[in-house]
Design a protein around this motif. Structure first.
Motif, PDB file in Angstrom:
ATOM      1  N   UNK A 248      34.015  23.160  48.367  1.00 32.83           N
ATOM      2  CA  UNK A 248      33.272  23.621  49.538  1.00 32.83           C
ATOM      3  C   UNK A 248      33.037  25.111  49.506  1.00 32.83           C
ATOM      4  N   UNK A 249      32.191  25.576  50.421  1.00 27.11           N
ATOM      5  CA  UNK A 249      31.884  26.995  50.572  1.00 27.11           C
ATOM      6  C   UNK A 249      32.815  27.594  51.628  1.00 27.11           C
ATOM      7  N   UNK A 250      33.469  28.715  51.292  1.00 25.77           N
ATOM      8  CA  UNK A 250      34.449  29.320  52.188  1.00 25.77           C
ATOM      9  C   UNK A 250      34.140  30.799  52.402  1.00 25.77           C
ATOM     10  N   UNK A 251      34.231  31.231  53.665  1.00 27.89           N
ATOM     11  CA  UNK A 251      34.044  32.637  53.983  1.00 27.89           C
ATOM     12  C   UNK A 251      35.268  33.424  53.537  1.00 27.89           C
ATOM     13  N   UNK A 252      35.147  34.753  53.582  1.00 30.12           N
ATOM     14  CA  UNK A 252      36.264  35.607  53.170  1.00 30.12           C
ATOM     15  C   UNK A 252      37.510  35.341  54.010  1.00 30.12           C
ATOM     16  N   UNK A 253      37.320  35.136  55.296  1.00 31.22           N
ATOM     17  CA  UNK A 253      38.470  34.896  56.182  1.00 31.22           C
ATOM     18  C   UNK A 253      39.147  33.563  55.898  1.00 31.22           C
ATOM     19  N   UNK A 254      38.408  32.615  55.346  1.00 30.82           N
ATOM     20  CA  UNK A 254      38.951  31.275  55.104  1.00 30.82           C
ATOM     21  C   UNK A 254      39.653  31.142  53.757  1.00 30.82           C
ATOM     22  N   UNK A 255      39.465  32.092  52.873  1.00 29.49           N
ATOM     23  CA  UNK A 255      40.037  31.993  51.538  1.00 29.49           C
ATOM     24  C   UNK A 255      41.554  32.140  51.591  1.00 29.49           C
ATOM     25  N   UNK A 256      42.241  31.177  50.983  1.00 29.84           N
ATOM     26  CA  UNK A 256      43.709  31.180  50.936  1.00 29.84           C
ATOM     27  C   UNK A 256      44.166  32.011  49.743  1.00 29.84           C
ATOM     28  N   UNK A 257      45.144  32.864  49.955  1.00 29.04           N
ATOM     29  CA  UNK A 257      45.690  33.678  48.869  1.00 29.04           C
ATOM     30  C   UNK A 257      46.947  33.020  48.298  1.00 29.04           C
ATOM     31  N   UNK A 258      47.111  33.168  46.965  1.00 32.90           N
ATOM     32  CA  UNK A 258      48.247  32.559  46.283  1.00 32.90           C
ATOM     33  C   UNK A 258      48.965  33.607  45.430  1.00 32.90           C
ATOM     34  N   UNK A 259      49.675  34.537  46.065  1.00 31.17           N
ATOM     35  CA  UNK A 259      50.436  35.512  45.274  1.00 31.17           C
ATOM     36  C   UNK A 259      51.624  34.841  44.600  1.00 31.17           C
ATOM     37  N   UNK A 260      52.134  35.397  43.468  1.00 35.02           N
ATOM     38  CA  UNK A 260      51.595  36.561  42.785  1.00 35.02           C
ATOM     39  C   UNK A 260      50.301  36.221  42.043  1.00 35.02           C
ATOM     40  N   UNK A 261      49.426  37.190  41.860  1.00 34.64           N
ATOM     41  CA  UNK A 261      48.099  36.936  41.303  1.00 34.64           C
ATOM     42  C   UNK A 261      48.152  36.976  39.782  1.00 34.64           C
ATOM     43  N   UNK A 262      48.687  35.901  39.204  1.00 35.39           N
ATOM     44  CA  UNK A 262      48.915  35.892  37.763  1.00 35.39           C
ATOM     45  C   UNK A 262      47.714  35.386  36.985  1.00 35.39           C
ATOM     46  N   UNK A 263      46.719  34.770  37.640  1.00 37.89           N
ATOM     47  CA  UNK A 263      45.566  34.211  36.938  1.00 37.89           C
ATOM     48  C   UNK A 263      44.299  34.973  37.282  1.00 37.89           C
ATOM     49  N   UNK A 264      43.339  34.967  36.361  1.00 35.14           N
ATOM     50  CA  UNK A 264      42.065  35.629  36.598  1.00 35.14           C
ATOM     51  C   UNK A 264      41.312  34.952  37.738  1.00 35.14           C
ATOM     52  N   UNK A 265      41.497  33.633  37.901  1.00 35.97           N
ATOM     53  CA  UNK A 265      40.849  32.922  38.995  1.00 35.97           C
ATOM     54  C   UNK A 265      41.324  33.411  40.353  1.00 35.97           C
ATOM     55  N   UNK A 266      42.639  33.519  40.514  1.00 40.64           N
ATOM     56  CA  UNK A 266      43.182  33.994  41.786  1.00 40.64           C
ATOM     57  C   UNK A 266      42.858  35.464  42.024  1.00 40.64           C
ATOM     58  N   UNK A 267      42.766  36.241  40.955  1.00 37.55           N
ATOM     59  CA  UNK A 267      42.376  37.634  41.118  1.00 37.55           C
ATOM     60  C   UNK A 267      40.943  37.735  41.643  1.00 37.55           C
ATOM     61  N   UNK A 268      40.046  36.893  41.128  1.00 36.75           N
ATOM     62  CA  UNK A 268      38.663  36.913  41.608  1.00 36.75           C
ATOM     63  C   UNK A 268      38.568  36.430  43.050  1.00 36.75           C
ATOM     64  N   UNK A 269      39.337  35.412  43.416  1.00 33.83           N
ATOM     65  CA  UNK A 269      39.358  34.945  44.796  1.00 33.83           C
ATOM     66  C   UNK A 269      39.822  36.056  45.740  1.00 33.83           C
ATOM     67  N   UNK A 270      40.859  36.778  45.347  1.00 34.15           N
ATOM     68  CA  UNK A 270      41.379  37.893  46.151  1.00 34.15           C
ATOM     69  C   UNK A 270      40.337  38.998  46.264  1.00 34.15           C
TER      70      UNK A 270
END
Length: 277
Positions: A248-270
């Motif tokens: 789905x499409x998610x706004x910035x406020x809706x994006x869930x963070x998954x620290x620690x940011x060990x992957x390039x995918x999670x870094x881009x999401x952040x």
């Protein structure tokens, strides 16, 4: 990301050397790694911790070094019955500390899996042995040489104005949100792979594909090539249900963070969540 261990320096160069007491031993059994329980957590064992277990040092295979400390693989030893040694699943390295130990532990597992899968020659069936001049496995019968398995893959942050496309996998144990990703096919450019994987998994077209950064991702024997792209046209998602459970499409406020940011995918999401992407 997991490989960002500065100011410490990772040296992957092939060397022929024997372990010292302060060097680190990496022992794996299938999808588990040997660690030492210490307080509330665990640490990687050194050869000093195993001074009474001669087989570990005798059969150790040099992998790499970090700031001069050698990391060695021992794949034919048994778990000691003393000293708090335990076998833990490799997913522990997603949250392991310090970061250089997490990076070393999961990177070593990639070489372990490769060696285990190359015990016999794929050409003649002969026994394979480690190369003496480079990191390789060489057939003792026909001389066929195999090198470590590294599978290139893309991962892409797809932007639709102030929204980001995120998905969950349909298979495997990982259930957090992720970006669209997939392996490169023979004869395919990275950009073409981005277009194909996005169309196959969510039925969307993308444009303005641009490189973000790359990352070794030893959890899946992969080098991940990160890209950012913009939606091109219709934003209606057509889900490939064998690959994805949801998207789905998610706004910035809706994006869930998954620290620690060990992957390039999670870094881009952040980065997207913070308005930096």
């Amino acid at each position: 990301m997991i490989q960002d261990i500065e100011p410490k320096k990772y040296d992957p160069a092939f060397k022929r050397r024997r372990p010292k007491d302060e060097d680190i031993l990496l022992h794996y059994e299938y999808n588990k790694v040997m660690l030492i329980k210490e307080g509330e957590g665990c640490r990687l064992p050194s050869f000093k911790d195993l001074k009474d277990e001669g087989s570990f040092k005798e059969n150790a295979y040099y992998l790499f070094s970090i700031d001069g400390t050698g990391y060695f693989l021992s794949d034919d030893a048994r778990l000691p019955e003393f000293g708090g040694f335990v076998m833990e699943g490799l997913q522990i390295f997603r949250f392991f500390e310090p970061m250089e130990a997490a990076f070393a532990g999961i990177t070593g597992s990639q070489i372990y899996r490769w060696r285990e899968s190359r015990r016999f020659c794929g050409c003649c069936g002969g026994k394979m042995e480690p190369g003496t001049k480079e990191r390789s496995m060489v057939c003792t019968a026909c001389g066929h040489t195999e090198y470590p398995k590294i599978s290139p893959a893309v991962i892409v942050a797809i932007k639709n104005g102030d929204k980001l496309l995120m998905s969950r996998y349909a298979r495997g144990t990982y259930r957090n949100f992720a970006l669209i990703a997939g392996y490169l096919e023979v004869g395919e450019t990275f950009e073409d792979c981005v277009r194909r994987e996005v169309m196959e998994e969510v039925g969307l077209k993308v444009k303005n594909i641009r490189y973000y950064k790359s990352q070794p991702w030893a959890f899946s024997d992969t080098v991940m090539i990160g890209f950012v792209a913009d939606l091109d046209g219709d934003d209606a998602i057509r889900l490939e249900e064998e690959e994805l459970a949801e998207a789905g499409w998610y706004t910035r406020d809706e994006i869930v963070e998954y620290p620690p940011y060990i992957s390039v995918g999670h870094e881009m999401m952040k980065a997207f969540k913070e308005g930096k992407l």
